[in-house]
Enzyme design. Structure first.
Site, PDB file in Angstrom:
ATOM      1  N   THR A 106       0.878  -1.183   0.000  1.00 37.34           N
ATOM      2  CA  THR A 106       0.000   0.000   0.000  1.00 37.34           C
ATOM      3  C   THR A 106       0.906   1.221   0.000  1.00 37.34           C
ATOM      4  O   THR A 106       1.667   1.447   0.933  1.00 37.34           O
ATOM      5  CB  THR A 106      -0.922   0.009   1.227  1.00 37.34           C
ATOM      6  OG1 THR A 106      -1.755  -1.154   1.176  1.00 37.34           O
ATOM      7  CG2 THR A 106      -1.797   1.252   1.230  1.00 37.34           C
ATOM      8  N   LYS A 181      -7.248   1.283  -2.786  1.00 31.97           N
ATOM      9  CA  LYS A 181      -6.853   0.846  -1.449  1.00 31.97           C
ATOM     10  C   LYS A 181      -7.087   1.949  -0.422  1.00 31.97           C
ATOM     11  O   LYS A 181      -7.428   1.677   0.735  1.00 31.97           O
ATOM     12  CB  LYS A 181      -5.380   0.414  -1.436  1.00 31.97           C
ATOM     13  CG  LYS A 181      -4.874  -0.123  -0.098  1.00 31.97           C
ATOM     14  CD  LYS A 181      -5.643  -1.353   0.374  1.00 31.97           C
ATOM     15  CE  LYS A 181      -5.218  -1.781   1.790  1.00 31.97           C
ATOM     16  NZ  LYS A 181      -3.887  -2.377   1.861  1.00 31.97           N
ATOM     17  N   LYS A 249       0.451   4.708   8.515  1.00 32.20           N
ATOM     18  CA  LYS A 249       1.033   5.128   7.236  1.00 32.20           C
ATOM     19  C   LYS A 249      -0.045   5.260   6.175  1.00 32.20           C
ATOM     20  O   LYS A 249      -0.132   6.257   5.452  1.00 32.20           O
ATOM     21  CB  LYS A 249       2.107   4.124   6.815  1.00 32.20           C
ATOM     22  CG  LYS A 249       2.695   4.348   5.423  1.00 32.20           C
ATOM     23  CD  LYS A 249       2.076   3.417   4.366  1.00 32.20           C
ATOM     24  CE  LYS A 249       2.360   1.957   4.639  1.00 32.20           C
ATOM     25  NZ  LYS A 249       1.818   1.094   3.560  1.00 32.20           N
TER      26      LYS A 249
END
Length: 297
Positions: A106, A181, A249
């Site tokens: 990701t 995502k 993150k």
């Protein structure tokens, strides 16, 4: 392996970079399906089980790039992706013409576009294909895989993706997988607050949380997190299926991308604030279900 052909087991050498909580299982499935798999990870010990299963260890990214004609990456952070792909000792400088890259980390959508364009200039092919499903999805080969890049490249690489996942959807041009995502992580972020609050409420009200879960997990409140992570909360299992540090993150990327589009994300920002607090308490290497700890006081 030529473009537009199906990936053949006999002619394909799969390089896998990043064999952590999820990557290890993903690489093992490819190996079990008869492909030659070569692996590299910063900590060689993390690849020990794969090597015992028949994977071949490479000492550097460069060594792996010289041999593989398909490279799958599953690393931690965007800066790791950039280093693995763009550095002088990285994939793009050392791979063969015609190599296929599938980044399943990701990461930042714009970085996916940058890698795609650099690969295209060198006669190589790149997909951004982040996943959802955590350690369980990786272990059981039923990940959701969201793919950006050229559609013909996606079709060529699809047989490999099907080894690792069940819900595999082509989303559009380079960067589209990463944007998808972000949608996934935004939906999870607020949901995790609700799941954690529900389980703490069940406990504090004197109910049996396991019985509560039986009732609410199949109704309108049902979600992947409720079915898969609430049971871990109840039993005090906070081992990582997905690290808090990596979720922070991801949320940071999503917040920045949303701001760039002029969009507000109050639910996402609240979730990130709560997870930041957990990380400050030393929980950055716990699983995302450890949000329960913050509320159970």
């Amino acid at each position: 392996m030529e473009k537009n052909n199906q990936i053949s087991i006999e002619k394909t050498v799969v390089g896998f970079i990043g064999t952590g909580v999820m990557g290890k299982s993903m690489a093992a499935h490819i190996l079990a399906n008869g492909y030659k798999v070569i692996v590299y990870t910063r900590t060689k010990e993390k690849a020990k089980e794969l090597v015992q299963l028949g994977a071949e260890w490479k000492n550097t990214v460069m060594d792996l790039a010289h041999e593989a004609n398909v490279v799958i990456t599953m690393v931690g952070y965007p800066h790791d992706v950039e280093e693995v792909y763009m550095g002088k000792d990285g994939l793009l400088e050392n791979a063969k013409i015609g190599t296929y890259f599938i980044d399943m980390t990701t990461s930042i959508p714009s970085l996916a576009v940058k890698i795609y364009e650099a690969a295209k200039e060198k006669g190589m092919y790149s997909l951004d294909a982040p996943v959802s499903g955590g350690d369980v999805g990786a272990r059981e080969a039923r990940l959701a895989i969201m793919v950006g890049g050229d559609e013909d490249v996606f079709e060529t690489c699809k047989p490999l993706l099907e080894i690792m996942g069940k819900n595999i959807v082509y989303q559009g041009p380079a960067g589209s997988g990463q944007h998808t995502k972000m949608c996934n992580q935004i939906a999870i972020a607020s949901n995790m607050i609700g799941v954690s609050e529900a389980m703490v409420y069940a406990k504090k009200s004197g109910l049996d949380p396991e019985r509560v879960l039986k009732s609410i997990s199949t109704g309108a409140a049902g979600s992947w997190s409720l079915s898969n992570l609430a049971p871990r909360m109840i039993t005090g299992n906070f081992e990582p299926g997905f690290f808090i540090k990596h979720f922070i993150k991801d949320m940071g990327i999503a917040i920045e991308e949303a701001k760039a589009m002029g969009m507000e994300t109050p639910g996402l920002e609240l979730a990130k604030k709560m997870y930041d607090e957990l990380a400050e308490k030393g929980e950055e290497n716990s699983g995302t279900q450890a949000l329960y700890k913050l509320l159970d006081n």
